[in-house]
Every structure is written in C-alpha cells, then in structure tokens.
Design a protein around this motif. Structure first.
Motif, PDB file in Angstrom:
ATOM      1  N   VAL A  60      18.655  96.469  12.087  1.00  0.00           N
ATOM      2  CA  VAL A  60      19.478  96.854  13.238  1.00  0.00           C
ATOM      3  C   VAL A  60      20.231  95.634  13.765  1.00  0.00           C
ATOM      4  O   VAL A  60      21.432  95.704  14.065  1.00  0.00           O
ATOM      5  N   THR A  61      19.531  94.514  13.880  1.00  0.00           N
ATOM      6  CA  THR A  61      20.188  93.283  14.318  1.00  0.00           C
ATOM      7  C   THR A  61      21.274  92.859  13.337  1.00  0.00           C
ATOM      8  O   THR A  61      22.391  92.491  13.740  1.00  0.00           O
ATOM      9  N   ALA A  62      20.959  92.904  12.044  1.00  0.00           N
ATOM     10  CA  ALA A  62      21.951  92.528  11.031  1.00  0.00           C
ATOM     11  C   ALA A  62      23.156  93.450  11.067  1.00  0.00           C
ATOM     12  O   ALA A  62      24.295  93.012  10.866  1.00  0.00           O
ATOM     13  N   SER A  63      22.932  94.733  11.330  1.00  0.00           N
ATOM     14  CA  SER A  63      24.041  95.686  11.402  1.00  0.00           C
ATOM     15  C   SER A  63      25.026  95.316  12.505  1.00  0.00           C
ATOM     16  O   SER A  63      26.241  95.279  12.286  1.00  0.00           O
ATOM     17  N   VAL A  64      24.509  95.019  13.685  1.00  0.00           N
ATOM     18  CA  VAL A  64      25.385  94.681  14.819  1.00  0.00           C
ATOM     19  C   VAL A  64      26.126  93.378  14.558  1.00  0.00           C
ATOM     20  O   VAL A  64      27.346  93.282  14.760  1.00  0.00           O
ATOM     21  N   VAL A  65      25.405  92.364  14.084  1.00  0.00           N
ATOM     22  CA  VAL A  65      26.025  91.054  13.858  1.00  0.00           C
ATOM     23  C   VAL A  65      27.106  91.143  12.783  1.00  0.00           C
ATOM     24  O   VAL A  65      28.221  90.630  12.944  1.00  0.00           O
ATOM     25  N   LYS A  66      26.785  91.783  11.666  1.00  0.00           N
ATOM     26  CA  LYS A  66      27.754  91.891  10.576  1.00  0.00           C
ATOM     27  C   LYS A  66      28.967  92.714  10.993  1.00  0.00           C
ATOM     28  O   LYS A  66      30.112  92.363  10.654  1.00  0.00           O
ATOM     29  N   ALA A  67      28.742  93.814  11.693  1.00  0.00           N
ATOM     30  CA  ALA A  67      29.855  94.665  12.101  1.00  0.00           C
ATOM     31  C   ALA A  67      30.799  93.917  13.037  1.00  0.00           C
ATOM     32  O   ALA A  67      32.028  93.966  12.864  1.00  0.00           O
ATOM     33  N   ILE A  68      30.251  93.219  14.016  1.00  0.00           N
ATOM     34  CA  ILE A  68      31.100  92.468  14.954  1.00  0.00           C
ATOM     35  C   ILE A  68      31.856  91.367  14.213  1.00  0.00           C
ATOM     36  O   ILE A  68      33.060  91.150  14.435  1.00  0.00           O
ATOM     37  N   PHE A  69      31.167  90.668  13.316  1.00  0.00           N
ATOM     38  CA  PHE A  69      31.820  89.589  12.553  1.00  0.00           C
ATOM     39  C   PHE A  69      32.971  90.128  11.715  1.00  0.00           C
ATOM     40  O   PHE A  69      34.083  89.582  11.733  1.00  0.00           O
TER      41      PHE A  69
END
Length: 395
Positions: A368-377
């Motif tokens: 879930v954390t990786a999803s948010v970080v990658k999507a924003i990046f």
C-alpha cells in the motif's frame, strides 16, 4: 534436533540404561587418547562440557585419538562438543584420529562441521564497499521497475483487450460496479479536493500578490493564479490526492482479496480477476479524475479570488474580468488532457501492487505504501513530460 542411538553411533549394541557422558583420557607415546562414553545429548552434555574444555586447553602432544565406540546416544549437541574439540586441535596443527564411529555418526559430525563452517565464513565475509552496495541497490531497483512495467502492461492490455467479467464468454461489463466505484472514488473525494484546492489557490494568490506588490503589478496575480492552477496545480494536486486516497484503497482491497485467496477463487470459477476487480476501478478513475480536476480548478480559483480580494483589494468582478484576458481554452484543456492519463497510471500502479501482496499483513502495508509513493512519483514525472511536450508544440 537429530539423535542417533548407540547402534548408529558406534555400530555396537546398546547396553541399556541412562549414563552421563564421560571422557577417559590417557597419553601414550605423544598421543592423547580420549575414550568417550555414555549419552551425549542436549540434556547431558552440560556434565562434560567443562572437562572437554580442559582437554581442548591441553598441549604438548602431537596427535589426539578419539574413540566413539562407547557412546550410547548422541545428537547434534554432542556432535558439536566433539567437533569443537576436533577443530581446536586441528587449528593448532594437531593430528586428530576418530575411531569407533558408524556411518550415521560420521554424517552427523559432518553436518555439524559444515554448519559451523558456513556460519564462520558468513561472519568472516567482508561486506562490499559503499560504491558496490549503491550499484547493487540501483540494479535491484531497475529490475523491480522492469517487473512492475511488465505487470502494468499485462493488466492494461488485459483490461483493454477483454473487459469481460467471464473468461471467453463475452459477458458485458456490469455498469453497477463502475458507478459504485465512481461514487466511492469521485463523489466521496469532493470535500477533500475542494478544501485542499481552495487553500492552495488562496496561498498562491496571497504569495503572488505579496511579491507583485513591490512592482505595483498586483493585478497580475490573476494571471499567475489562473495559468498556474488551470495548467498545472489543479490537476496535479487532484491526482496526488486521488493517489493517496483511492490508489491506496485499490491496493488494500485487491491485496486483502489476494491474501484471502479470493483472486484465485475467481479464476477457479471461470471469472477474469482483471475484468472483475481492475476494470471497473480503472474506468471509474478515468471518469472521476477529470471531473474532480474541474471541481478543483473552480475551488482553487475561488480561493484565489477570496485571497486577492482580502489581501490586494481586487474585487471578484475585476478578478474575473482580468481572468478572461489571461487565459483561453488552451490553458484549460492543457490541464484537463493530463487527467485521464494520470488516472490510468494511478489505477494500474495500485492494481499491480495489490496483485503483488503476499499472505501477511506486513506485505499488505508495504505494498500500500509502495503504491502511493510510486503513483505520486510517476504522476509528477508525467506532468513534467507533458510540460515539455506542450513547450515543444507551443501549446
């Protein structure tokens, strides 16, 4: 814990009865002879540990002979004690002779020797320098990016190609699922999008007016707010908020289904998991994000109007009149064109991370954390690419 009896340890018959481990020591012609007897297991080796250490400390002999024929029972704890004696003397250059052991005892002693040697080599292995570690980290990230890209293309391709709820049956898409997701991701996000956009618009207007007042050009704050909000900040802030709100929800929902093996169950009963789980969410995001971007633009302009009125004395009528001169349709569409692409990126990345969730709650949280970080990046990178593209075509 592996344990072998006397018949396996020495090849002889067990004599019966429990005996503490014992060591009979004698020195003959420069050879230290040690006869081991009794039960050498985890529960009993403590009785002989001190005596074995004394033997390890003895010096002045050229060889040591270990007789294991009288051992009644031995496990890995006893084998480790014997190995410690052997390795200590071998380290001093003393010849070690072992007799009276069977094939099973040799296998047990060999396993302990290999385990100790592996632990020692791992402890003695020097870590690579910081340059090697940095290059290794970069290489791992590149391979992860490749795997994520292939997974994203698989999901996107399957969504575009099929979009069926059932494999090979041509079943139509369920509109209720799409409207339900639009309600959750779009309608439910309106309050936070309006609030954040209005605040950001007011801050941009206030800071712009503060700087432009030094040049007596307060009215140009309208140009600043209008172009910045409509071309960049409106859709970008909306995409970032949707990535944090809806992207994490998609990953958590699909990931929890993966943990409970519901995704596998869909495949077993003949349903396409991508068509059932991913397609409605992607369609909902592609529809909802442009609508939310329009709402965010109005909210940000409203915040800018309020801040300009209170801070610089620019009335709403004057603000709107200047706004008509400052922007045109290309300014509006330059921002809105990005919205569907950002929505696809957020939905695909969230789905990929959800499908990668393992069987633990820790894995769910990490993805879930990786999803948010990658999507924003990726959304920010996409916004920069659009900016360069618009500059190249003078749009």
């Amino acid at each position: 814990m592996l344990t072998i009896g006397k018949r396996e340890a020495s090849g002889g018959a067990a004599s019966g009865g429990d005996h503490r481990p014992q060591v009979a020591v004698a020195e003959r012609e420069g050879v230290l002879v040690c006869v081991l007897s009794g039960i050498w297991t985890t529960r009993t080796v403590a009785f002989v540990d001190a005596e074995m250490r004394k033997i390890e400390a003895r010096k002045g002999f050229a060889a040591i002979a270990l007789d294991l024929s009288a051992i009644e029972k031995m496990d890995t704890a006893g084998a480790w004690l014997i190995h410690r004696l052997v390795s200590t003397n071998e380290g001093r250059g003393v010849e070690v002779r072992i007799s009276g052991s069977s094939d099973a005892a040799d296998i047990l002693l060999g396993a302990v020797r290999e385990a100790v040697r592996g632990d020692r080599s791992a402890a003695e292995r020097t870590p690579p320098n910081i340059v090697i570690r940095a290059l290794e980290a970069v290489g791992r990230r590149v391979f992860e990016m490749r795997d994520d890209f292939l997974s994203a293309m698989n999901i996107l391709g399957a969504t575009i190609r099929g979009a069926q709820l059932k494999l090979g049956r041509g079943h139509a898409v369920n509109p209720a699922a799409i409207f339900n997701q639009i309600d959750r991701m779009g309608v439910g996000a309106i309050p936070v999008v309006v609030l954040m956009s209005a605040i950001v618009g007011a801050i941009v207007a206030q800071q712009g007016a503060y700087q432009l007042s030094y040049f007596g050009a307060d009215i140009f704050v309208v140009d600043l707010v209008g172009v910045l909000i409509l071309r960049e900040l409106g859709v970008l802030l909306t995409a970032i908020m949707i990535a944090g709100r809806s992207g994490s929800a998609i990953t958590a929902e699909i990931g929890s289904m993966k943990m409970r093996e519901e995704v596998d169950a869909l495949t077993v009963i003949g349903l396409n998991p991508i068509g059932v789980l991913v397609f409605p969410r992607l369609v909902a995001l592609v529809i909802a994000l442009p609508c939310l971007a329009i709402i965010a633009n109005f909210a940000a302009l409203g915040g800018g109007i309020a801040a300009a009125w209170l801070y610089s004395g620019i009335t709403p009528a004057a603000f709107l009149e200047r706004l008509r001169v400052a922007i045109d349709l290309s300014t509006i569409f330059a921002g809105l064109i990005k919205a569907p692409f950002m929505a696809l990126i957020i939905g695909v990345i969230a789905s990929v991370e959800g499908m990668k969730v393992g069987g633990s709650a820790e894995s769910l949280g990490l993805h879930v954390t990786a999803s948010v970080v990658k999507a924003i990046f990726v959304v920010i990178i996409l916004d920069g690419l659009f900016a360069m593209f618009y500059a190249a075509i003078n749009f």
